[in-house]
Design a protein around this motif. Sequence first.
Motif, PDB file in Angstrom:
ATOM      1  N   UNK A 288      -5.614  15.379  18.785  1.00 14.60           N
ATOM      2  CA  UNK A 288      -4.771  15.311  17.596  1.00 14.60           C
ATOM      3  C   UNK A 288      -5.567  14.796  16.411  1.00 14.60           C
ATOM      4  N   UNK A 289      -5.114  15.118  15.222  1.00 13.31           N
ATOM      5  CA  UNK A 289      -5.821  14.687  14.014  1.00 13.31           C
ATOM      6  C   UNK A 289      -5.830  13.164  13.929  1.00 13.31           C
ATOM      7  N   UNK A 290      -6.920  12.645  13.417  1.00 14.43           N
ATOM      8  CA  UNK A 290      -7.064  11.200  13.249  1.00 14.43           C
ATOM      9  C   UNK A 290      -7.819  10.934  11.957  1.00 14.43           C
ATOM     10  N   UNK A 291      -7.289  10.050  11.132  1.00 16.19           N
ATOM     11  CA  UNK A 291      -7.897   9.756   9.829  1.00 16.19           C
ATOM     12  C   UNK A 291      -8.806   8.543   9.948  1.00 16.19           C
ATOM     13  N   UNK A 292     -10.020   8.690   9.497  1.00 14.60           N
ATOM     14  CA  UNK A 292     -10.978   7.573   9.465  1.00 14.60           C
ATOM     15  C   UNK A 292     -10.738   6.782   8.185  1.00 14.60           C
ATOM     16  N   UNK A 293     -10.186   5.567   8.285  1.00 12.30           N
ATOM     17  CA  UNK A 293      -9.868   4.790   7.084  1.00 12.30           C
ATOM     18  C   UNK A 293     -11.089   4.400   6.261  1.00 12.30           C
ATOM     19  N   UNK A 294     -12.256   4.392   6.912  1.00 16.41           N
ATOM     20  CA  UNK A 294     -13.477   4.044   6.186  1.00 16.41           C
ATOM     21  C   UNK A 294     -13.914   5.162   5.245  1.00 16.41           C
ATOM     22  N   UNK A 295     -13.503   6.390   5.547  1.00 15.74           N
ATOM     23  CA  UNK A 295     -13.857   7.534   4.708  1.00 15.74           C
ATOM     24  C   UNK A 295     -12.733   7.920   3.745  1.00 15.74           C
ATOM     25  N   UNK A 296     -11.493   7.691   4.158  1.00 17.26           N
ATOM     26  CA  UNK A 296     -10.324   8.145   3.392  1.00 17.26           C
ATOM     27  C   UNK A 296     -10.221   7.446   2.031  1.00 17.26           C
ATOM     28  N   UNK A 297      -9.859   8.222   1.004  1.00 15.18           N
ATOM     29  CA  UNK A 297      -9.647   7.655  -0.334  1.00 15.18           C
ATOM     30  C   UNK A 297      -8.188   7.816  -0.766  1.00 15.18           C
ATOM     31  N   UNK A 298      -7.312   8.121   0.188  1.00 11.72           N
ATOM     32  CA  UNK A 298      -5.851   8.099  -0.003  1.00 11.72           C
ATOM     33  C   UNK A 298      -5.324   9.051  -1.070  1.00 11.72           C
ATOM     34  N   UNK A 299      -5.944  10.218  -1.223  1.00 11.21           N
ATOM     35  CA  UNK A 299      -5.449  11.177  -2.210  1.00 11.21           C
ATOM     36  C   UNK A 299      -4.159  11.855  -1.757  1.00 11.21           C
ATOM     37  N   UNK A 300      -3.963  11.978  -0.436  1.00 15.86           N
ATOM     38  CA  UNK A 300      -2.752  12.578   0.089  1.00 15.86           C
ATOM     39  C   UNK A 300      -2.789  14.083   0.247  1.00 15.86           C
TER      40      UNK A 300
END
Length: 501
Positions: free
Chosen positions: A190-202
């Motif tokens: 399943x998809x998983x978001x890496x919070x260290x890379x994410x910039x929360x654009x949505x």
Amino acid sequence: MRSVNTPVKEIRRKVFTEIAKVAFESNKDNFNDEIEAIPYHIVKEKATYRESIYRERAVASERVRLAMGMSLRPENEAVHITAGMEKSNIDEKYYEPPLMQVIPSACDACLEKGYVVSNMCRGCVAHPCRQVCPKGAIEIVDGKSHINQEKCIKCGKCKAICPYDAISKLERPCARACGVGAIGSDEQGRAKIDPEKCVSCGMCMVSCPFGAISDKSQIFQLCRALREGKNIIAEVAPAFVAQFGDDVTPGRLIAALKKLGFADVYEVAMGADIGAVAEAHHYANKVATGELPFLLTSCCPSWSMLAKKYFPTLIDSVSQELTPMVATARSIKKEHPEASVVFIGPCAAKKLEASRRHVRSDVDFVITFEELLGMFDAKGIVPAEVEEEAQSHNATAAGRGYAVAGGVADAITRCLKEYYPDVPVNIQHAEGLADCKKILTLAKAGKMKGCLIEGMGCPGGCMAGAGTNVSLKKAQSELKKYQAASEKKLPPEDYLEIELD
């Protein structure tokens, strides 16, 4: 998909509406029962979109938690929807990272990336796909091409050469929309978001066809505060145009917001005017003189986060001017020091900007246009039907133009030409995180000297943000009309001193 009113949008709207109803109407004694019942209000007698009513309600339950600002529940423990609600039922509740979360029970575990042969394959004699494959991954099965996924290196040569376009490239829509490569897979695919890379654009959230990605909300806390009669002032982003219906004028939106309980309404475009003036002066005095190599705008939080996370050597080049949201909030609190301020806009990332600690935001709540629509629904308010109220805080056409990609650059350019007619102007803009990364790479390599660079995390700018209600094309068209009707075209050169002295 952004321009279509899909069932995913409808489900989100139902969740926000139900949460707002509980917050507006229920007593504290009933909160837990009312919240626990929401998935049953949304999914009533049978499943509509998934294989069982139980899975559909499980997904709705997680949406409810996120909409209340809480994190997802663990999959291997029995936890009530309302567990931890006492910590969220406060006005001061901000968002605990990560803002963007994948709902495991909603994710379809799409193939991360790969090529497959469709039924368009004709089983031709040439089989050029097989000939060009560098790893021998294409086999002939019953006369048709078949790709062995264990051997395939996903180079795409087979797709490029197929004369029937019978080979499809599969990629997760959420991962394709993510310009920073923040989406991978968990142990179950399943998809998983890496919070260290994410910039929360949505952009992952609005691109997932299963609605498996969602952000956290303050809608519950805001509705409670409004119900209690607290002095709350709304600041509305310039991207509001056309978001609530064709007949909803700015005056009607103001009246509808006051009917919800807001004490007053300001345009965030006022803060954009302040920013345009400040950055025009900064460009003329620092960049055009060669004192600084270039300047990066700061109004888009995802763009700023991208620069700081991925290009740390460029941090000093990010403008230190207040963002329009913060500049407007400070102006409001200067006049109304006891009031709380809510930012209403198109952007998910503004939720994290408001909660940051290193620069005081003066913003107490952040909700999106999508969430506001749920609040109107909960109270039975139809903005198109309320009596229009006059605007008391007018911004300029330049500030209102911040809503679209290129609008910041255009506003600063026009200010520069007005205030510094002899200063040559070199302003660039990028939209979408992938293009933003490219232009920052050029800046780091020294190829953007003398530029002021506008970056927008969402392709199309704020009006294409994750929290919008209508298509970008429609919103852009209506914004142009709104700008054309503006009494003032540009802020005065001394506007910064007037507003924030």
